[in-house]
Design an enzyme around this catalytic site. Sequence first.
Site, PDB file in Angstrom:
ATOM      1  N   GLY A   4      39.913  45.299  42.876  1.00 54.98           N
ATOM      2  CA  GLY A   4      41.186  44.699  42.461  1.00 54.98           C
ATOM      3  C   GLY A   4      41.019  43.909  41.180  1.00 54.98           C
ATOM      4  N   SER A   5      41.856  42.900  41.013  1.00 54.74           N
ATOM      5  CA  SER A   5      41.852  42.143  39.754  1.00 54.74           C
ATOM      6  C   SER A   5      40.706  41.142  39.719  1.00 54.74           C
ATOM      7  CB  SER A   5      43.175  41.392  39.605  1.00 54.74           C
ATOM      8  OG  SER A   5      43.200  40.311  40.524  1.00 54.74           O
ATOM      9  N   LYS A  47      40.971  38.098  38.830  1.00 54.04           N
ATOM     10  CA  LYS A  47      41.463  36.795  39.307  1.00 54.04           C
ATOM     11  C   LYS A  47      41.221  36.691  40.815  1.00 54.04           C
ATOM     12  CE  LYS A  47      45.872  34.329  39.502  1.00 54.04           C
ATOM     13  NZ  LYS A  47      46.507  34.989  40.649  1.00 54.04           N
ATOM     14  N   VAL A  48      41.639  37.710  41.550  1.00 56.47           N
ATOM     15  CA  VAL A  48      41.434  37.701  43.005  1.00 56.47           C
ATOM     16  C   VAL A  48      39.940  37.868  43.310  1.00 56.47           C
ATOM     17  CG1 VAL A  48      42.067  38.774  45.201  1.00 56.47           C
ATOM     18  CG2 VAL A  48      43.752  38.621  43.366  1.00 56.47           C
ATOM     19  N   GLY A  49      39.258  38.686  42.504  1.00 59.71           N
ATOM     20  CA  GLY A  49      37.819  38.921  42.691  1.00 59.71           C
ATOM     21  C   GLY A  49      37.012  37.634  42.624  1.00 59.71           C
ATOM     22  N   GLU A  87      34.493  45.362  42.522  1.00 58.18           N
ATOM     23  CA  GLU A  87      34.859  46.331  41.481  1.00 58.18           C
ATOM     24  C   GLU A  87      36.175  45.834  40.887  1.00 58.18           C
ATOM     25  OE1 GLU A  87      33.044  48.844  40.513  1.00 58.18           O
ATOM     26  OE2 GLU A  87      31.502  48.709  42.071  1.00 58.18           O
ATOM     27  N   CYS A  95      41.600  50.884  36.136  1.00 56.92           N
ATOM     28  CA  CYS A  95      40.689  49.842  35.655  1.00 56.92           C
ATOM     29  C   CYS A  95      39.812  50.334  34.507  1.00 56.92           C
ATOM     30  CB  CYS A  95      39.825  49.324  36.807  1.00 56.92           C
ATOM     31  SG  CYS A  95      38.982  50.636  37.704  1.00 56.92           S
TER      32      CYS A  95
END
Length: 487
Positions: free
Chosen positions: A233-234, A236-238, A255, A289
């Site tokens: 995912g993004s 920011k969330v990562g 990833e 991505c």
Amino acid sequence: MPHSHFTDLANQFIDGEWKPGSGSWDIIDFNPYTGEKLASITVATAGEVDLAYRAAERAQTAWAETNPYARRLVLERALRIVEDREKEIAETIVAELGGTRLKAAFELHLAKEFLRESVHLALRPEGRILPSPVDGKENRVYRLPVGVVGVISPFNFPFLLSLKSVAPALALGNAVVLKPHQNTPVCGGTLVAKIMEEAGLPAGLLNVVVTDIAEIGDALLTHPVPKVISFTGSDKVGRHVATVCARNFKHAVLELGGNSALIVLDDADLDYAVDAAVFSRFVHQGQVCMAANRILVDRRVEAEFTEKFVAKVRTLRVGDPADPATHIGPLINSQQAESVDGAVEQTLAAGATALLRGTVDGNLVSPSVLTGVPADAAVLSQEIFGPVALILPFDGEDDAVRIANDTPYGLSGAVHTADVERGVRIAKRVHTGMIHINDGTVHDEPIVPFGGEKHSGIGRLNGDAMVEAFTTQKWISIQHGRSRFPF
């Protein structure tokens, strides 16, 4: 695709049972092109996340002891089911994601390749015997499953990216709890569970919870059962996932996003570079991505490349993803469409020039091509998840490398040149996990180490990296003689 397929799969799948969540609200699954409601799924609560992890924990013990040749059979059957239902799964991808026919075929092709590889992965882990400085001692190193893996998948390639972690984790003797993105609960979640269930996977080994952070907070990450969290995912969330995992002594495989550069050198085959760049930027509406977010062109060929690039982008058809002639379908939701349009607006206000200015119609966003982008424009260091191409000129190789590296990300990339070794020399200097000479930026293969540097992630997936991610090592020593103890 008949809606009954969506409604049949509009449940939680916990411990081998299909049942509604017990949350107080529903996730509505929309077709992003027509706006039509495909299904509504009552969210899973933190209590159901606990049930899923406990079921996984119970089922995993026997699965780990199952002969890997027998585990392999389940994955072989899963592959056959995907092959038999290819048309139906493609329809589901078109309806739920707004993926074009081409994109659905691309995602399915890769999903089958990864399932084939997971069949082999079951037999990949190898133990070792290591020498000891102590007389009479034998050192054995065993490769064992980690136990339970939590998988969180994104909305852009949900079927592929769920399977990509789920199948290897299962092949290697683990159990899994999968949380798909709330925009793609079927392709990324319940469809995968249905396939594994039909393939004969014992109950409890794969559980799917369709839910949202608003309902469960960090329960998926903080729960004591999972040892590894595989998140796509993004960034920011990562970052949040990594922080919570570290605090709870869990291993995170991340990833994340990218801001990849496709570099066109002065000796490149321009027509071919244009084809590679257009595909790398606009495949699946740019919601990839690995997409070529920035197209770097040597100033000596910039005018010719740009003219050919814009001409080709003008030929792309925007519209109904179910129509085989469509190149660009809808973005996943209206927030994404507005955010992409806002990024273009902001860049133009900062002084860039639009060679093509895309329009927004519902979730459909037509392509924009921007040039003259100021060096400090926000868009140069962010990931644009939409059909926007930035053409940036450079003067010579060092300048190309400097611009390519001037980003917080490092996922993919490409270099176009008539001299392959010149391309490799430049590729080595670009800080990225993956980079391709004379090709596009969007690639994935079953046995290569897939992953990024910098904000693009931690760890690798595919091939041997899957064994690394989803197993652990255990040292068992045997003293065949007698040790001497000083007291």
